[in-house]
Design a protein around this motif. Structure first.
Motif, PDB file in Angstrom:
ATOM      1  N   GLY A  63      35.378  47.878  53.281  1.00 24.79           N
ATOM      2  CA  GLY A  63      35.627  47.958  52.084  1.00 24.79           C
ATOM      3  C   GLY A  63      35.612  47.211  50.808  1.00 24.79           C
ATOM      4  O   GLY A  63      35.151  46.943  50.161  1.00 24.79           O
ATOM      5  N   THR A  67      32.572  47.444  48.328  1.00 24.06           N
ATOM      6  CA  THR A  67      32.822  47.068  46.740  1.00 24.06           C
ATOM      7  C   THR A  67      31.535  45.531  46.330  1.00 24.06           C
ATOM      8  O   THR A  67      31.094  45.393  45.250  1.00 24.06           O
ATOM      9  N   PHE A 120      39.126  51.432  45.299  1.00 23.97           N
ATOM     10  CA  PHE A 120      39.643  50.210  46.550  1.00 23.97           C
ATOM     11  C   PHE A 120      40.802  49.446  46.625  1.00 23.97           C
ATOM     12  O   PHE A 120      41.518  49.774  48.108  1.00 23.97           O
TER      13      PHE A 120
END
Lengths: 204, 528
Positions: A61, A65, A197
């Motif tokens: 994740g 990002t 996120f």
């Protein structure tokens, strides 16, 4: 929003950007329906969401990002370049943006297939054996990141189209509103991820 | 139709000069012909339903067919006719003319909207003949039935999704047009009130329709993947679907009615030779209705399961919508005061609009009140109410606008006598058809049922007879308009003595609307 009435025959840059902003409103509300579902189900199944979120890989994740935020930077730099009529660098920066989008999707692919391999996907026997909150968490996870993924693909297609126009010179230092608008769309795709996120990976 | 934009040179021939045209006037007429074709289909389905309900125990169609018929009647009338309705047809044709622009802000997106519309319509109609048969869920596609039924819901829902895209893009286009393309001197307070109503509608189209889009996508996702958002067995909640659906579909009611209010506001000053009473109040009440319209969706769900606090809040907010609506009605009526009234077909439709919309609006309050809502919820009272608002309101205003702008659009005049006869048939037929439904609903006849108890026989019979009168009025009107468009008398550029900008150009207008860009120095309705 400026209200000075104008009557131009061909190009109205402010009008084009205004139209794009209106379109972005619709995108936010499209995702808004899903955020609404998320907030209702999170408040109803707080503990299940908490536990399920720990199963997701914060590492992937975070990497994704960083990738998307970097791609927002490159598209902004591309707009900056085209304003100075540096078409070659604008084209390169657009290429990098599209490549970063692709990288994001590759990561997403491995992440999804990892879960699917473990038998965690909508309506799977493994998932249905778990608690209601877990089923809903993964349902939201797949639907929200899936819709976001479709937007990443759409954004890449739009940027690729603009890249061709930059190479042909139809998007240039004097006429670059198409690139600016595509950049706005890409930023929105980025922005939605910035909400997804923490909601799925960080709030554990 | 041998002058103006009809004869403008085009890169395409025949029908392609229409379906690939980016001229807002041609797109408006494209929508017009498609919309009225679907309207006739929807009307035929309605006649079929009424014929089925003529007496208890009449079963010439099966219950399953009946379910499909009312579903299709609803989907066609709502998504293919009345939501695109006035903005797509009259708005497209007149918005640029009324603000002194050559076209809308994004002419190609405008054409794309029509293609979305026609593709959505094609999907919805294909769903009738393919897959598991025509959808039978009702136009609201409520879960869990819409997810479980074997009929062809997915394709129909996808069609409605495309129609939503069309509506959103039209709203986006109109908003940008109104912000950017007003002629010199066309300040906000000089905009015709039809433009104000399109502006308010544009915001609703823009900010509400995406919620419908995601809701419909979720139905498809649920049908294919069984995620379980609305399935209690998996922790989901079907009530949330109702919330999502009505978060769009209540504001959608104002997408339907606001432009209709705009149309009658244009007609009243012209036929009473008075400037409109309360210009600012009417303009702002459009925005007020659009705003409050967002906050009242819960009143569709008073009996679905909701806390008393929410029900009271939604009920209160529902009553608040009546305030801007009432402001409009009183201003319209006040505008006639000391006017020099000329009763022509557009004005007759306008007066019918005010009368029928008032009945529809006030009976809406009966349902907005919590205690009476429990009594009338899910009965024919609701059917009567929304037909009074949507048909008696929006469609009558639509017809008023068509008669009013017919000479501008075609350059010819319709037959006044025939138009008034058709109006009479419509008005009488409408009330005969729908008023008995208030009585039936109040007495407890549920909507959507295949059959009914013998005690409901008489009002149902009257209602069915009304449907025939109404349909004959529609046919008479259609024949009059089609014949007059071909061979009516030449109307001249400004047969009504209108003051807004569209009457300052030729009829039909040239391809670029105005020979020279108009400069605006006064408000829209400068009658003394």
């Amino acid at each position: 929003m400026t209200d000075a009435p104008i009557h131009s025959e061909h190009k109205d840059y402010i009008g084009s950007k205004l139209g794009m902003w209106f379109f972005l409103f619709t995108e936010i509300i499209l995702f808004g329906g899903l955020f609404l579902l998320y907030s209702v189900y999170r408040s109803l199944h707080h503990d299940d969401f908490h536990r399920a979120a720990t199963e997701l890989s914060v590492f992937i994740g975070t990497v994704n990002t960083v990738i998307l935020i970097t791609s927002s930077l490159t598209v902004a730099l591309a707009i900056n370049a085209i304003k100075q009529d540096r078409r070659a660098s604008a084209a390169v920066l657009l290429g990098v943006t599209i490549a970063l989008g692709l990288l994001f999707l590759v990561n997403k692919y491995f992440e999804w297939t990892g879960h699917i391999h473990e038998g965690i996907y909508p309506d799977s026997p493994e998932l249905l054996a778990k608690s209601h909150g877990t089923i809903l968490f993964y349902g939201l996870y797949y639907v929200m990141t899936g819709l976001h993924g479709i937007h990443v693909i759409a954004g890449m297609a739009v940027l690729a189209g603009v890249l061709v126009m930059v190479l042909r010179g139809t998007v240039n230092g004097k006429d670059y509103v198409k690139l600016e608008n595509s950049g706005l769309f890409w930023h929105l795709v980025d922005l939605i991820w910035i909400y997804l996120f923490p909601l799925f990976y960080l709030i554990t | 139709m041998t002058s103006g934009f009809y004869t403008a040179p085009s890169n395409h021939r025949g029908i392609f000069a229409w379906i690939f045209s980016t001229d807002h006037k041609r797109i408006g007429l494209l929508y017009g012909t498609s919309l009225f074709t679907f309207f006739l289909v929807g009307m035929s389905l309605g006649l079929l339903m009424r014929a089925k309900l003529i007496a208890p125990g009449v079963h010439f169609i099966s219950a399953q067919t009946y379910n499909s018929v009312f579903t299709l009647h609803g989907v066609i009338m709502i998504f293919l006719f009345i939501i695109p309705g006035i903005p797509a047809v009259l708005g497209n044709f007149l918005l640029p003319l009324q603000i002194g622009a050559r076209d809308v802000a994004f002419p190609r997106i405008n054409l794309l909207s029509w293609w979305f519309y026609i593709s959505g319509a094609a999907c919805a109609l294909t769903s009738l003949f393919t897959g598991g048969g025509p959808p039978d869920t009702g136009w609201t596609f409520y879960v869990p039935y819409s997810i479980r039924t074997g009929t062809n819901v997915s394709l129909a829902v996808f069609g409605v999704f495309l129609l939503g895209m069309s509506s959103t893009l039209t709203g986006l286009n109109f908003l940008t047009t109104i912000h950017r393309l007003r002629a010199p001197g066309m300040k906000w307070k000089r905009l015709p009130l039809f433009v104000w109503s399109l502006y308010a509608t544009g915001w609703v189209q823009l900010l509400a329709t995406p919620i419908l889009a995601i809701t419909l996508l979720l139905i498809i996702v649920e049908r294919f993947f069984g995620v379980g958002f609305f399935d209690p067995a998996k922790g989901g909640d079907p009530i949330l679907f109702e919330h999502l659906f009505w978060i769009y579909s209540h504001p959608a009611v104002y997408i339907m009615i606001l432009p209709g209010m705009g149309v009658v506001t244009e007609i009243i000053p012209v036929f009473s030779r008075r400037s409109i009473f309360g210009y600012t109040a009417i303009a702002l009440s459009s925005l007020g209705i659009a705003f409050f319209g967002y906050l009242v969706w819960g009143h569709h769900m008073f009996t679905s399961g909701m806390s008393d606090e929410s029900r009271m809040i939604f009920s209160l907010l529902t009553f608040l919508v009546a305030i801007p609506s009432g402001i409009k009605v009183f201003n319209w009526v006040a505008s006639f005061y000391k006017g020099s009234i000329e009763v022509r077909a557009p004005l007759l439709f306008t007066l019918a609009f005010i009368f029928l919309f008032s009945i529809g609006g006030l009976t809406g309050l009966v349902q907005g009140a919590l205690a009476t809502n429990v009594q009338v919820h899910g009965t024919y009272f609701i059917v009567a109410h929304f037909h009074y608002v949507m048909f008696g309101g929006t469609a009558f205003a639509f017809f008023a606008g068509i008669y009013y702008w017919f000479p501008k659009i075609t350059g010819r005049m319709y037959r006044e006598g025939v138009a008034k006869t058709a109006w009479f048939l419509l008005f009488v037929g409408f009330n005969t058809l729908y008023f008995p439904m208030f009585v039936l609903g109040w007495e407890g006849m549920p909507r959507r049922y295949y059959d009914y108890l013998p005690q409901f026989a008489l009002p149902n019979l009257i209602s069915t007879i009304g449907s025939w009168i109404l349909a004959s009025g529609i046919i008479l009107m259609a024949v009059n308009l089609i014949r007059s468009a071909r061979s009516g008398e030449a109307a001249g550029n400004n047969p009504w003595g209108g003051t807004t900008l569209e009457w300052h150009t030729s009829s039909p207008p040239p391809a670029e609307n105005f020979e020279t860009v108009p400069v605006v120095t006064t408000g829209p309705y400068e009658y003394s």
